[in-house]
Design a protein around this motif. Structure first.
Motif, short mmCIF file in Angstrom:
data_model
loop_
_atom_site.label_atom_id
_atom_site.label_comp_id
_atom_site.label_asym_id
_atom_site.label_seq_id
_atom_site.Cartn_x
_atom_site.Cartn_y
_atom_site.Cartn_z
N SER A 130 -64.59 -47.39 26.25
CA SER A 130 -65.67 -48.20 25.71
C SER A 130 -66.73 -47.25 25.15
N THR A 131 -67.26 -47.59 24.03
CA THR A 131 -68.27 -46.75 23.41
C THR A 131 -69.56 -46.91 24.19
N PRO A 132 -70.14 -45.74 24.56
CA PRO A 132 -71.38 -45.84 25.32
C PRO A 132 -72.50 -46.47 24.49
N ALA A 133 -73.37 -47.13 25.18
CA ALA A 133 -74.50 -47.79 24.52
C ALA A 133 -75.42 -46.76 23.88
N GLU A 134 -75.97 -47.12 22.73
CA GLU A 134 -76.87 -46.22 22.00
C GLU A 134 -78.05 -45.84 22.89
N SER A 136 -77.92 -44.18 25.73
CA SER A 136 -77.57 -43.95 27.12
C SER A 136 -77.28 -42.47 27.34
N GLU A 138 -74.60 -41.08 28.55
CA GLU A 138 -73.26 -40.71 28.09
C GLU A 138 -73.23 -40.51 26.58
N ALA A 139 -73.93 -41.40 25.86
CA ALA A 139 -73.96 -41.30 24.40
C ALA A 139 -74.66 -40.01 23.96
#
Length: 174
Positions: A130-134, A136, A138-139
Motif C-alpha cells: 500500500s502506498t504510504p500516505a502523503e 507520513s 514511511e513516505a
C-alpha cells in the motif's frame, strides 16, 4: 596472432635463456611479438614452468586489492607485478580493468560477477504494497531513499564523465 602451445612457450623461453637467439628471432619464428616472448621470459623467471600450466583463474576481490596495493606501494610496472603474482595478462591489472574499476566503483567493483544466463525463478505471489500516505514517516523515508539513490547515481556519472575527459582523444582516420 597464432595460438602457441605450452610446450612451444617453454621451448621459446629456454631458447632465449640459452643466449643463442634474440627475442625478435624467437618471436618471428613462433609468429608472435617480441613483447609477448619477453613477458613469457619474465613470468618463467619468477614462477618457473607452472606459470604456463595454469589455465583461466577467477581472482577474488581481496587478491585484486592486494595486487593493486603492492603495485602502488612499490611502484612496479603492471608487467612486473603480473609476473610476480603469476597473472597471465598484465593488461588485467592496467587501467582498463582492475585499476580503473577500483578508481570508479571502489572495492565492490572488483568483485567478480556471475556469468551466464540467470536461472528462472518460480513465480511467487506478490503482495501489493500500500502506498504510504502523503507526509507520513514511511513516505518521507521512501523519498529520502529515492533522493539518496539519485545522488549516488549522479556522483558516479560525474566520475565517469571526468574519467572520459582525462582520457586522450583519438582522432578518427579517414
Amino acid at each position: 596472432m597464432t595460438k602457441v602451445s605450452v610446450e612451444q612457450r617453454i621451448q621459446a623461453v629456454q631458447r632465449y635463456l640459452n643466449g643463442n637467439e634474440t627475442l625478435i628471432e624467437i618471436a618471428n619464428d613462433i609468429g608472435v611479438t617480441a613483447q609477448i616472448v619477453s613477458e613469457w621470459v619474465r613470468r618463467y623467471q619468477k614462477n618457473g614452468v607452472e606459470t604456463f600450466l595454469k589455465s583461466y583463474t577467477n581472482y577474488s576481490a581481496d587478491y585484486k586489492m592486494n595486487v593493486l596495493n603492492y603495485m602502488n606501494e612499490t611502484g612496479t610496472s603492471s608487467r612486473d607485478t603480473a609476473a610476480l603474482f603469476n597473472i597471465s595478462s598484465p593488461g588485467m591489472i592496467r587501467n582498463w580493468n582492475w585499476k580503473l574499476k577500483f578508481e570508479v566503483g571502489g572495492y565492490d567493483a572488483l568483485v567478480s560477477k556471475k556469468k551466464g544466463h540467470l536461472s528462472m525463478k518460480k513465480e511467487t505471489k506478490r503482495t501489493t504494497k500500500s502506498t504510504p500516505a502523503e507526509g507520513s514517516v514511511e513516505a518521507l523515508e521512501a523519498r529520502i531513499k529515492q533522493l539518496e539513490m539519485e545522488n549516488a547515481y549522479l556522483k558516479k556519472l560525474n566520475t565517469l564523465v571526468q574519467m572520459q575527459e582525462k582520457l586522450p582523444i583519438k582522432s578518427k582516420r579517414k
